[in-house]
Design an enzyme around this catalytic site. Structure first.
Site: not given
Ligand code: GLP
Length: 261
Positions: A67, A136, A138, A143
């Site tokens: 993304d 959540d 995702h 989402e």
């Molecule tokens: C963002 C990214 C996800 C990732 C999520 C969790 O939303 N697009 O790919 O899994 O953050 O992030 P973190 O690893 O910092 O908790």
């Protein structure tokens, strides 16, 4: 679904890195799906170490990121392009032309998303997709409520996700509202999925993803339908799982022929 519970994020990341290094040694031109966020940082550090110390060769590896934020140029300090450059690409030898991320500045977003999907197909599909998980549930930026069959497209972030990611942007208002993300259908076509989750804050989402009912309300629950999904957790992220002792026993008692897979 294989649930692998380690003492801490570091040991879990080393196991995930070994999975990736085995794949690259068997298939030097493997196609990797890459993720951002704080979760895969130790994994990227370990892969960089394997490259420097053990000669793990990334020269034919191809990559597709999950993304990118819409509106951020690639060299913006909080773009996922910059994140990947700083935390992984600078440390390994993947040729620049083999690296793909969605373009946050694409003028025609739907056509760009179609071209991204086509590029993945042209590469022969993704061999192994690394995933984190939002609090959540995702995956990528899909989402809750995202179609479980969705393809690469624009998504609008929830207030919760913008708040979670505000730490990278200084203040919450600076977090973009819109992103381009691989769809859940796109992710599910990857031949292997490796989801990593660490810390108490992920325990609820992980509990639902592994043991809850499949639902678009927690997109990660769809991994239950994947034939080769590995879930790497530390003790805190695993804390709400009901079958925690079973998963540990399974991992510690794998038949020798299976131990490396
Ligand atoms: C963002 C990214 C996800 C990732 C999520 C969790 O939303 N697009 O790919 O899994 O953050 O992030 P973190 O690893 O910092 O908790």
């Amino acid at each position: 679904m294989e649930v692998i519970i380690s003492q801490d994020p570091c040991s879990a990341s080393i196991l995930a890195a070994r999975l990736i290094s085995r794949l690259i040694r068997i298939k030097p031109d493997a196609v990797l799906g890459l993720a951002t966020g704080s979760t895969p940082l130790n994994l990227y550090r370990e892969l960089i170490r394997m490259h420097r110390v053990e000669g793990l060769d990334f020269s034919r590896v191809r990559t597709f990121n999950l993304d990118e934020y819409i509106g951020l140029p690639p060299d913006h300090p909080t773009s996922y392009h910059s994140f990947m450059e700083e935390n992984f690409f600078l440390g390994v030898n993947i040729p620049h032309g083999n690296i793909h991320l969605p373009d946050g500045l694409a003028s025609d977003v739907p056509s760009h998303c179609e071209a991204y999907e086509q590029a993945i197909r042209d590469a022969g599909g993704i061999d192994l997709q690394i995933l984190g998980i939002g609090s959540d549930g995702h995956i990528g930026f899909n989402e809750p409520g995202s179609s479980l069959a969705s393809r690469t497209r624009i998504k609008t972030l929830t207030p919760g996700t913008r708040e979670d990611n505000a730490r990278f942007f200084g203040k919450p208002e600076n977090v973009p509202h819109h992103v381009i993300t691989m769809g859940i259908g796109t992710i599910m076509e990857s031949r292997i999925l490796a989801l990593l989750a660490f810390g108490e804050g992920k325990a609820k989402a992980v509990g639902e993803a592994v043991e809850g009912a499949i639902s678009a309300s927690n997109p990660a629950t769809v991994l239950q339908l994947h034939p080769n999904a590995k879930i790497y957790l530390d003790e805190s992220a695993a804390s709400s799982l009901e079958r925690i002792d079973y998963y540990k026993w399974v991992f510690q008692n794998k038949p020798a022929w299976q131990a490396d897979s």
